[in-house]
Each structure stands twice: as C-alpha cells, then as structure tokens.
Design a protein around this motif. Structure first.
Motif, PDB file in Angstrom:
ATOM      1  N   GLY A  40      74.320  20.367 -63.686  1.00 34.07           N
ATOM      2  CA  GLY A  40      74.801  20.719 -62.186  1.00 34.07           C
ATOM      3  C   GLY A  40      75.317  19.590 -61.228  1.00 34.07           C
ATOM      4  O   GLY A  40      75.059  19.552 -60.116  1.00 34.07           O
ATOM      5  N   LEU A  41      76.023  18.637 -62.138  1.00 33.07           N
ATOM      6  CA  LEU A  41      76.537  17.494 -61.347  1.00 33.07           C
ATOM      7  C   LEU A  41      78.115  17.542 -61.179  1.00 33.07           C
ATOM      8  O   LEU A  41      78.706  16.638 -60.896  1.00 33.07           O
ATOM      9  CB  LEU A  41      76.096  15.965 -62.229  1.00 33.07           C
ATOM     10  N   GLY A  42      78.468  18.605 -61.540  1.00 37.21           N
ATOM     11  CA  GLY A  42      80.027  18.739 -61.674  1.00 37.21           C
ATOM     12  C   GLY A  42      80.614  19.204 -60.341  1.00 37.21           C
ATOM     13  O   GLY A  42      79.735  19.209 -59.354  1.00 37.21           O
ATOM     14  N   PRO A  43      81.961  19.226 -60.244  1.00 32.99           N
ATOM     15  CA  PRO A  43      82.661  19.708 -58.817  1.00 32.99           C
ATOM     16  C   PRO A  43      82.442  21.022 -58.484  1.00 32.99           C
ATOM     17  O   PRO A  43      83.005  21.254 -57.230  1.00 32.99           O
ATOM     18  CB  PRO A  43      84.096  19.225 -58.996  1.00 32.99           C
ATOM     19  N   THR A  44      82.286  21.947 -59.150  1.00 27.40           N
ATOM     20  CA  THR A  44      82.249  23.234 -58.757  1.00 27.40           C
ATOM     21  C   THR A  44      81.234  23.525 -57.885  1.00 27.40           C
ATOM     22  O   THR A  44      80.122  22.905 -57.900  1.00 27.40           O
ATOM     23  CB  THR A  44      82.350  24.168 -60.010  1.00 27.40           C
ATOM     24  N   ALA A  45      81.300  24.974 -57.289  1.00 26.98           N
ATOM     25  CA  ALA A  45      80.520  25.656 -56.288  1.00 26.98           C
ATOM     26  C   ALA A  45      78.979  25.720 -56.859  1.00 26.98           C
ATOM     27  O   ALA A  45      78.064  25.483 -56.287  1.00 26.98           O
ATOM     28  CB  ALA A  45      80.684  26.723 -55.852  1.00 26.98           C
ATOM     29  N   ASP A  46      78.963  25.926 -58.327  1.00 31.37           N
ATOM     30  CA  ASP A  46      77.783  26.197 -58.850  1.00 31.37           C
ATOM     31  C   ASP A  46      76.967  24.822 -59.424  1.00 31.37           C
ATOM     32  O   ASP A  46      75.814  24.869 -59.817  1.00 31.37           O
ATOM     33  CB  ASP A  46      77.752  27.244 -60.034  1.00 31.37           C
ATOM     34  N   ASP A  47      77.412  23.747 -58.811  1.00 32.41           N
ATOM     35  CA  ASP A  47      76.926  22.431 -59.155  1.00 32.41           C
ATOM     36  C   ASP A  47      76.020  22.078 -57.813  1.00 32.41           C
ATOM     37  O   ASP A  47      76.622  21.551 -56.833  1.00 32.41           O
ATOM     38  CB  ASP A  47      77.688  21.240 -59.632  1.00 32.41           C
ATOM     39  N   LYS A  48      74.704  22.372 -58.040  1.00 37.03           N
ATOM     40  CA  LYS A  48      74.087  22.348 -56.831  1.00 37.03           C
ATOM     41  C   LYS A  48      72.833  21.232 -57.138  1.00 37.03           C
ATOM     42  O   LYS A  48      72.093  21.076 -55.943  1.00 37.03           O
ATOM     43  CB  LYS A  48      73.262  23.738 -56.307  1.00 37.03           C
ATOM     44  N   THR A  49      72.674  20.522 -57.853  1.00 43.66           N
ATOM     45  CA  THR A  49      71.505  19.715 -58.351  1.00 43.66           C
ATOM     46  C   THR A  49      71.322  18.616 -57.291  1.00 43.66           C
ATOM     47  O   THR A  49      70.172  18.170 -56.758  1.00 43.66           O
ATOM     48  CB  THR A  49      71.558  19.137 -59.727  1.00 43.66           C
ATOM     49  N   THR A  50      72.368  17.711 -56.917  1.00 41.68           N
ATOM     50  CA  THR A  50      72.111  16.517 -56.116  1.00 41.68           C
ATOM     51  C   THR A  50      71.633  17.077 -54.738  1.00 41.68           C
ATOM     52  O   THR A  50      70.757  16.586 -54.300  1.00 41.68           O
ATOM     53  CB  THR A  50      73.672  15.919 -56.004  1.00 41.68           C
ATOM     54  N   VAL A  51      72.503  17.866 -54.116  1.00 42.90           N
ATOM     55  CA  VAL A  51      71.916  18.555 -53.128  1.00 42.90           C
ATOM     56  C   VAL A  51      70.479  19.112 -53.205  1.00 42.90           C
ATOM     57  O   VAL A  51      69.750  18.809 -51.977  1.00 42.90           O
ATOM     58  CB  VAL A  51      72.958  19.807 -52.644  1.00 42.90           C
ATOM     59  N   ALA A  52      70.312  19.822 -54.092  1.00 47.42           N
ATOM     60  CA  ALA A  52      68.802  20.323 -54.204  1.00 47.42           C
ATOM     61  C   ALA A  52      67.807  19.066 -54.159  1.00 47.42           C
ATOM     62  O   ALA A  52      66.801  19.407 -53.577  1.00 47.42           O
ATOM     63  CB  ALA A  52      68.801  20.997 -55.674  1.00 47.42           C
ATOM     64  N   VAL A  53      68.058  18.067 -54.968  1.00 44.48           N
ATOM     65  CA  VAL A  53      67.237  16.970 -54.954  1.00 44.48           C
ATOM     66  C   VAL A  53      66.900  16.312 -53.525  1.00 44.48           C
ATOM     67  O   VAL A  53      65.748  16.060 -53.227  1.00 44.48           O
ATOM     68  CB  VAL A  53      67.440  16.017 -56.133  1.00 44.48           C
ATOM     69  N   ALA A  54      67.923  16.224 -52.988  1.00 47.14           N
ATOM     70  CA  ALA A  54      67.926  15.699 -51.781  1.00 47.14           C
ATOM     71  C   ALA A  54      67.211  16.563 -50.685  1.00 47.14           C
ATOM     72  O   ALA A  54      66.312  15.921 -49.921  1.00 47.14           O
ATOM     73  CB  ALA A  54      69.348  15.486 -50.948  1.00 47.14           C
TER      74      ALA A  54
END
Lengths: 422, 422
Positions: A68-82
């Motif tokens: 979930g660290l890619g550039p696409t819309a379904d890559d949400k890991t960074t935001v989720a952790v923050a």
C-alpha cells in the motif's frame, strides 16, 4: 523480542495473490532470534489498518507492515498509519527529487499521484528502496516501533537486510544476539534423504538450528547459531557446516547467496575456459541462467536452441541418420550436440540438453521426463540420462540444473575425472 | 457477509512453512461473494488462539480456523476454542470408532492420544474429513459461526466444498451472491498511468471493484462484480471490461490465465507461421518463454544466442563493419540479427534482441538498459529502442516482454501495419 507482521492488500485477503512476504520476514526475524507472535493480513483500508496495528502492537514491541505504498488510489498505508497515531504527513523534497529523477532519466510520464510516494508521517525515518520508487519508513510511537515497506517481494528482500535489520538492532540493542547462519544449497537429493544423512550429526542437540527449505530444484539447509559473542557463534557454525558438507558433499552446489550459475561462471572465468551450449528441451533456459551472471560474455561464446531436427543437423552437424535411428532424444544425439556446438563456437567446452518436457511426446521406451545431458571438451564427451517426474516447466528447470551441475563438477574436479561422479 | 480466517501453527509464524490454506480459503469465499476482512496466523497456544478468535469475530460474522487438530501435544485448537467460550468437551463415540477403524485398516498402532481427535466442544457439529483422521467442527457462539478444520491443505480442499460451504450457506442464506471477475494483463505502462486512464470510467462508483497487481513485467487489473444474479454480474462485468479495453487497448496482452507467450504461440500456430529468434542480451529467455508452451515445436524452428560478435557475424551474417561502426547494441545490428536468423532458420519470421543488461557495459550514448528489439518478415523489418531502468535480470525480462509484445502486435494486426503501434 516480539515482532508482529502485517501484510496489506486486497489481493491478499481476496486470495488472488499468495502472500510470500509474511513468511519471508518471519523467517528472517527468527534467524535473528526474535519471535513472531502474530501475522495478519487486511484490506487497503484505513480503519482496517489502524485496528490491525493496534491489535498487533498489543502483543509485540514492533510491527513490520508491507504493501500500500504505491502511487495509486488504493495505496493508503502511509495515510492510515499517520491518522492512526494523529500524525501529520510531511513531504521529503530530497526523496521526491530522487523519484522524479528516476522518472526523467527513463523518460516515464510523471503523474501528480507519484508525489505521494515522498510523503511520510512526521517523526518517521525513511527507509531507502534501492530497486524501486516506493520508499519505506520507520516510526516510533507510544514506545513501539512501526516499520512500513512496499509490497513487492523483490524490493522487500533488498530492504529488509539493508534498511530494516539495522533499525531493529538499533532500537532493541538488548535483544540483539550474535547470530551466525549458513545456507547450504543442494540438488539431486530428496529432503527426506538429507534429513536421514544428517540424523547422526545431532546438530540440534548442540544448539544448531537446522531448517529445510525446498526451493525447486534446490533443497536449502539453513544452519543457524545464536551465541553471546560473534566468535562463539562462528566457531560452532563452522564445525556444524563441516559435518553437513562431509555428509552431503557431492549434492552441494552453492552456499548462502551463491547460485549454481554463479559458481559455474566463476569457475569458467577463473580457468579461462570458453563455453557453447546446444539446447533442445530446455529451450534456452541454460544460457538464460548463465547470462544472468554479469560478465558471462567472457566465457559464453554462443548458444544454439536447436528445437527442430533440421537445426540439429545444420548447426550442430548431427547426422539425419543418427536422429532417425536413435531419435532426437537419445544419448547419441546429446553427445553429438555437445561436440557439434563446441566446434560451432570454437570453444573449449560444449554443453547440450535434449529430452521430452511433456505433457505430450512421451512413448513406452521414452516416457515424458526422459532427458539426456552431455558435456564435450574435445578429448572426451560425457553423457547422463535422467527421468524427471514433473510437469513441463519443472522438467526444463531440472534439466538445466542437471546440465549446469555436470559442468560444475567437471570444472571443480578439473576434468572428466568428474565422470564417475556425474 | 464477512468471514475471517485464522491459520494456527508454529511452522507458519516461524516462516518454516508457507501458509497456502488462508489464500485458498479466501479465494473460495470470494467466489461465493463473501468478503474476508482479515486473515491471521498465530502459534499453537490457547491464549493466542482465544485472542485471535475474539479479534476476528469483532469484524466478521464467521471465522474459519485451520490447524492444531492432530493427536500430538501441540495440537490445542479444540481445547482452546472450548475454553474461550466456556464450553465442555464431549467425545463422539461414533467418530472415535471410525477413526479407530482407519487405524486398523492401515495397520497403524493406536496411541491413546488419538482419542482426543473424537473430542468436540459441546454444541458443535462435526465436519467429516474424507481423507484423514482429524475431523473438523462448526460451532455457533454468541451469534457467530466458528468453523475449525485440520491444517493439511489436501484435506481442507476436500472438506471446504463438502463440509464447510453447506454450513455457511445454511447459516447465512441471505448472503449468497453471484460473483464475476476478469483479470486484464498489461505491460509497457506504469501503474499510475493505468490508474489515471481509468479514472473517468468511474468503475468503483458503479459497483465494480478494481484491483491493481504489479507482477513484473506485467500490471494486472482485476475487475470484480457481485450481484444477486449471475446474469446481472456478467452484464456489468462485460461493460466494465469494455471500458478498460477502450482505454488501455494497446497495452493489454492477455486476459485471466492467458500469458503473453501463450497468446503469441496460439497466433503463430493459428496463422501457420514459423519463427527463429536471435538473442543477445536476453541470452535465451525469449525462446525459454516460448518453449514453456506445449506444442511450441510447431512454430519455433530454432534460436541463436549470439552472445559474441563472432557469433553474430558467423551465424547471422551481421557484417563486422556494422558492429564496428554502429556497435553490437544498435538498431542496425538488431535489424540484421532479425533478418539473419530468419534466413538461418528458413522461417517466416525472425525476432531479435540486443542490449546492455548491465550493471557494467554502459556508456554516455548507450547507458545500461539500452535495448533494441527487431522483427523481420522478409518484406520489412521493424525495430524499436527501449531504455529500461532496472537491474540485470529485470532488463532481460522487460526485453523479452518487449520482443514478444512486438511479435504479438504484428500477428494480431496482421502485418507490419502494426508498425505504427510498435
């Protein structure tokens, strides 16, 4: 120390992709002497990721999350952790430039979305990705360590030793033991037989952990030793390794990160010998493996994928009569292919393969999986017959392994004296 | 409906064994139209199992747990489930007799421990194991459904359709849906660009789940639709698929289980065209991929791995001057290689690759990753230059993908009219 693992991605929980990251990371952590109390997979979903981190960190001092660290819309890991820990994101301009640089250098279209690959939760330490554009990061929150990596297995295998291990050892110095490990790679022997041959060595009894990892066409035996000091660990490992080598010598083709093709390449280069390869059933796989080694042009003069009988006759000088009388899959043809390609390439050595990869083409006398491998050095030619019981791709792989093993033994024993062994 | 998955066993969390049960079960559940919000693996430990069940059932109506049903001391799942919900165990004498019967039939000696394989939490419904002695069970607690299976993959594959699916459908009749899914395989385009091109189609908005799965050198776009009826599902999937194809047509090389080499092989066979391949930087990978397809001997006449310049000159007739003037890695050489191997093999088509796979050998004008791919049909020759940004193996893979894609477009568009596209 206890480290949990969280793999993130709809492809995992939908069963479309087999998760191999969790077991790779678990194994690497175990080698360090750290326990994995829990492994979890969830969707690319902020709430799911937050819940998972909370549950895992309730049972471990650290968690390694992937995906979930890619550039696409379904890559949400960074935001989720923050969000999970009430942190803002910051954009690392230096990393952004590096990523843009990669895109420019290779003339790829830059999509605004790519910017987010340079965003990290405040207070986190980026972890470099040497083979991709998705960097990872390490974050200390509430006395726990969260490490986030991309989901691509080949990237994780580079980032774990280079970026993750150092952070874990630094953050939990007390739990860092001296670990010595050796991977011994074998082929041409069954796992059960390896196990049986090692039984009397009583390695476990002396504190040497022995792991078996079948990895077609190889079996990997991993010896792991944990001691207070590096010296102790290395000493015990050395004796254990010697015992294993004693018992399995001729099946061992490489250690640790060495590969069979790498070993063959090193031997050919060292002995200043040149090679030409004639392939039928392997269809180019033998030269493909050899050319994975940088510098292979020094010894590999050429290869001939003689798939048709005409090609065997025209390029390698295998007489039509030989093929008619004994068949394209025969010891006679294999020998003439090796000798023929050696002449064709003006090389010191000629290596050949011919066989029935299947699923069709088998017969009573020559069932699917019948394979001949031959090696010619201008003085002598050796040939060996095999019967492999696997499907098409595995027959090809096993045949390339047999051919490279024959060549490796020839080079290691300095001549056809290797014949008895082959 | 949401069903969680729990796989139990030290071999899983230690990384010794790759867990394949979770993804198998997840796939089967998805096909039914049920979501898997979470997959988890824990140790054979009562507390760990209880915690895991509690966490999973907080997010799902049901959980399927596997492993820990054997006769040995570390098989604790049944007891853990019973204790977690304050249930006693009962012994099913009928099942005990059946298990004893199996032991007698195969002359295995009975150890008292085996008795516990006939123990189940009170209120649970045993699930027959047609291929082993470890039966599973289904249990309703606190309005949730817990299904427990043994850990052996082959046993689970028998028990899931026969024993688990009926229980799930009976327990949650309202939730059975029809599912339609399509995998679209692309290459030569970045994940971010695919995402951007699909943005305006608003697939998600119309209930089409879109997943991106980078799978070097491919990107897989998976469309999934769930509806009350099969007809509705198929209809929506069809329109969604058409929209994706419209937007990404020229990058699509295969659907679902098709491969690029398989598509090329089918086209060559159908059009009765023969092929010869000349490989430099790919080192045999192109013919290796083509010969993975059973029946490739029908169209693949031969391949030449012309790694040395001499081989390019001798086998393919590339003039020394051309190599001296333009270099072995040049459009001129690539074109002559394709034309040369076509003549050499007396084939309809000639395909070639030459490039700098790296990490060494790059220059100012021709950096590492510079690759030329050419295709000759006797009338015309097309050539394309690429610059790949990856390490050696990936440059080889990407080059073989580019070459096979060029060939596929030629075959699909019926001639060099494909040139503009290439």
């Amino acid at each position: 120390m206890r480290v949990g693992i969280l793999t993130i991605g709809n492809e995992l929980i939908s069963g479309r992709t087999q998760d191999t990251n969790a077991s790779y990371i678990a194994r690497e952590l175990n080698i360090q002497g750290w326990q994995v109390p829990i492994m979890m997979s969830v969707d690319d979903d902020e709430t799911a990721i937050a819940k998972a981190l909370d549950h895992i960190l309730g049972q471990a001092q650290a968690v390694i999350a992937t995906g979930g660290l890619g550039p696409t819309a379904d890559d949400k890991t960074t935001v989720a952790v923050a969000r999970a820990y009430g942190l803002k994101l910051y954009r690392d301009e230096a990393i952004l430039l590096k990523i843009r640089g990669i895109f420019e250098r290779y003339g790829l279209n830059w999509i605004p979305n790519n910017d987010k690959q340079a965003d990290f939760p405040e207070g986190s330490e980026p972890i470099v990705n040497p083979v991709g554009t998705a960097w990872g990061f390490a974050l200390n929150v509430q006395g726990k360590l969260i490490i986030v990596l991309p989901g691509v297995p080949s990237e994780i295998k580079r980032m774990f030793p280079q970026g993750v291990l150092p952070v874990l050892r630094r953050t939990f110095p007390e739990s860092a033991q001296a670990v010595a490990t050796r991977t011994i790679k074998l082929s041409g022997i069954s796992e059960a037989e390896v196990d049986q041959r090692l039984a009397d060595a009583d390695l476990e009894g002396r504190g040497v952990a022995v792991g078996f990892y079948p990895h077609f066409p190889e079996i990997r035996v991993v010896l792991t030793v944990r001691k207070a000091s590096e010296t102790e660990a290395q000493a015990l490992l050395k004796t254990a390794e010697e015992q294993v080598i004693q018992r399995l010598d001729r099946h061992i083709f490489a250690l640790d990160d060495e590969t069979l093709e790498g070993t063959v390449a090193a031997l050919l280069t060292e002995k200043k010998l040149t090679l030409a390869v004639a392939e039928s059933c392997t269809g180019g796989l033998i030269t493909d493996r050899l050319t994975d080694i940088s510098g292979s042009s020094v010894f590999l003069e050429r290869g001939a994928v003689t798939y048709s009988n005409l090609a065997k006759t025209e390029l390698l000088g295998v007489p039509e009569e030989t093929i008619r009388e004994f068949g394209a899959v025969s010891e006679q043809t294999a020998r003439l292919m090796a000798e023929g390609v050696r002449k064709l390439g003006h090389t010191d050595l000629g290596l050949s393969s011919t066989g029935i990869a299947g699923p069709t083409g088998g017969s009573e006398q020559k069932p699917v999986g019948t394979v001949f491998v031959a090696l010619a050095d201008g003085k002598e030619t050796i040939c060996r017959k095999y019967l492999f019981r696997w499907e098409r791709r595995r027959v090809k792989i096993a045949t390339s392994q047999a051919a490279l093993t024959m060549l490796k033994r020839y080079l290691a024993t300095g001549g056809m004296s290797g014949k008895q062994q082959v």
